[in-house]
Design a protein around this motif. Structure first.
Motif, PDB file in Angstrom:
ATOM      1  N   VAL A  86       0.875  -1.171   0.000  1.00 57.08           N
ATOM      2  CA  VAL A  86       0.000   0.000   0.000  1.00 57.08           C
ATOM      3  C   VAL A  86       0.911   1.218   0.000  1.00 57.08           C
ATOM      4  N   ALA A  87       0.499   2.281  -0.709  1.00 55.34           N
ATOM      5  CA  ALA A  87       1.378   3.443  -0.827  1.00 55.34           C
ATOM      6  C   ALA A  87       0.564   4.724  -0.903  1.00 55.34           C
ATOM      7  N   ARG A  99       3.334   5.212  -9.908  1.00 54.82           N
ATOM      8  CA  ARG A  99       4.693   5.300  -9.387  1.00 54.82           C
ATOM      9  C   ARG A  99       4.641   5.763  -7.946  1.00 54.82           C
ATOM     10  N   ALA A 100       5.499   5.184  -7.115  1.00 53.29           N
ATOM     11  CA  ALA A 100       5.546   5.562  -5.703  1.00 53.29           C
ATOM     12  C   ALA A 100       6.986   5.539  -5.220  1.00 53.29           C
ATOM     13  N   ALA A 101       7.310   6.461  -4.332  1.00 50.81           N
ATOM     14  CA  ALA A 101       8.603   6.387  -3.660  1.00 50.81           C
ATOM     15  C   ALA A 101       8.655   5.109  -2.836  1.00 50.81           C
ATOM     16  N   ALA A 102       9.767   4.422  -2.890  1.00 53.11           N
ATOM     17  CA  ALA A 102       9.874   3.145  -2.174  1.00 53.11           C
ATOM     18  C   ALA A 102       9.638   3.328  -0.683  1.00 53.11           C
ATOM     19  N   ASN A 103      10.100   4.469  -0.131  1.00 52.61           N
ATOM     20  CA  ASN A 103       9.918   4.674   1.310  1.00 52.61           C
ATOM     21  C   ASN A 103       8.496   5.082   1.674  1.00 52.61           C
ATOM     22  N   ALA A 104       7.620   5.249   0.651  1.00 49.30           N
ATOM     23  CA  ALA A 104       6.204   5.530   0.909  1.00 49.30           C
ATOM     24  C   ALA A 104       5.355   4.279   0.798  1.00 49.30           C
ATOM     25  N   CYS A 105       5.995   3.130   0.604  1.00 55.24           N
ATOM     26  CA  CYS A 105       5.285   1.859   0.444  1.00 55.24           C
ATOM     27  C   CYS A 105       5.382   1.023   1.719  1.00 55.24           C
ATOM     28  N   VAL A 106       4.260   0.411   2.080  1.00 58.74           N
ATOM     29  CA  VAL A 106       4.214  -0.472   3.233  1.00 58.74           C
ATOM     30  C   VAL A 106       3.809  -1.862   2.740  1.00 58.74           C
ATOM     31  N   PRO A 107       4.621  -2.891   3.004  1.00 58.04           N
ATOM     32  CA  PRO A 107       4.254  -4.237   2.570  1.00 58.04           C
ATOM     33  C   PRO A 107       2.962  -4.707   3.235  1.00 58.04           C
TER      34      PRO A 107
END
Length: 324
Positions: A86-87, A99-107
């Motif tokens: 989720v982002a 597109r999402a910043a990797a640090n804005a994504c939660v597994p």
């Protein structure tokens, strides 16, 4: 890939469904195959050029997505293609890819529904930041939630209860208030039939609420603020009514009250560690059943304009999502 696009500012009916090349991640980013994207009032404001975030035209609205990582950019090691995430993307979510910043994504765990996950980040993040951080709401205090049946409002009802407050929910119909009660509201105010100030006084023994959560603005703000309790905290969350109200500042003086701004998006950029800690606590509340994100409707990508129109007309209860 297909995407809803805003080519010029205006109402939702001006949006188009375009065919675009597949997205490519930049360094530090991922591309997500979107399975669910939420629809928020901010999406209406952004396409009408009435929001603080102003992406260059053309763009896709949609701030929250859940889906499967399609590709990763240079430097991304924590996330891999095929992972469920989720982002928060700010804009670009109403599309088959985002597109999402990797640090804005939660597994996400394998059993987490995509629609519920997408409905969580902005609304619950905003309401937790407002109540726990900005207002420092305490157990035993009274919280009044305006616009309580909307996405952030319903989240505020649940978080207020999780923090131990007595929660008064205000909304525009009996049906909406019934949903608020199902999610923990202790008392209700119906804008359509109740005098707001009289009802607040009756429900608080004339003391007024300790905290008022206001995502609505407009005509409700001044009467609500006139009813606030001594040392009360008035949370300015948004303006779903469409009107930014003006308050006589002598009211704050007379009540020793605070007018407190809430800007979750900026908070996540400036204080990411505190935001991460908030989500750890809220994840525990979900597992214990204290928080129950409510998705009331699903729309196809082709129905995005209708979803936004429903949000703008305040026909929505809880959250609604687009499922590309």
């Amino acid at each position: 890939m297909r995407a809803i696009r805003c080519h010029r500012y205006g109402p939702p009916d001006m949006l188009t469904l375009d065919e675009l090349p597949d997205l490519q991640p930049q360094a530090g980013e991922v591309v997500i195959d979107v399975k669910a994207a939420t629809v928020n009032f901010a999406d209406v404001l952004i396409i009408e050029n009435r929001y603080q975030l102003k992406p260059p035209l053309p763009f896709s609205p949609g701030a929250e997505v859940a889906g499967v990582v399609r590709a990763t950019g240079e430097g991304v090691t924590r996330l891999k293609p095929g992972m469920r995430v989720v982002a928060y993307v700010a804009h670009g979510g109403h599309a088959e890819q985002a597109r999402a910043a990797a640090n804005a994504c939660v597994p996400l765990p394998d059993d987490a529904p995509f629609d519920i996950a997408a409905a969580f980040s902005l609304t619950y993040g905003t309401s937790y930041h407002a109540l726990a951080d900005r207002a420092a709401l305490k157990a035993g205090e009274t919280l009044l939630v305006l616009g309580a049946a909307g996405g952030v409002g319903l989240a505020a009802v649940e978080i207020g209860k999780a923090l131990g407050a007595r929660v008064i929910a205000a909304a525009s119909s009996e049906a909406k208030l019934a949903v608020c009660v199902e999610h923990g509201a202790d008392a209700t105010i119906d804008y359509a039939t109740d005098d707001l100030r009289e009802r607040i006084a009756a429900l608080t023994d004339a003391r007024g609420p300790d905290v008022i959560y206001d995502p609505v603005g407009g005509v409700y703000t001044e009467p609500a603020f006139r009813s606030i309790g001594w040392r009360g905290r008035y949370l300015v969350v948004g303006f779903a009514n469409g009107e930014i109200p003006k308050l006589p500042l002598n009211l704050a003086l007379l009540k020793g009250a605070s007018i407190v701004g809430v800007f979750w998006g900026e908070f996540t950029k400036r204080e990411p560690e505190r935001e991460a800690a908030a989500f750890v606590e809220m994840t525990g509340w979900i597992r214990s059943g204290k928080l129950r994100p409510f998705v009331s409707a699903h729309y196809a990508l082709e129905e995005a304009a209708q979803a936004l129109n429903d949000i703008a007309a305040r026909r929505v209860v809880g959250k609604v999502v687009i499922t590309p």
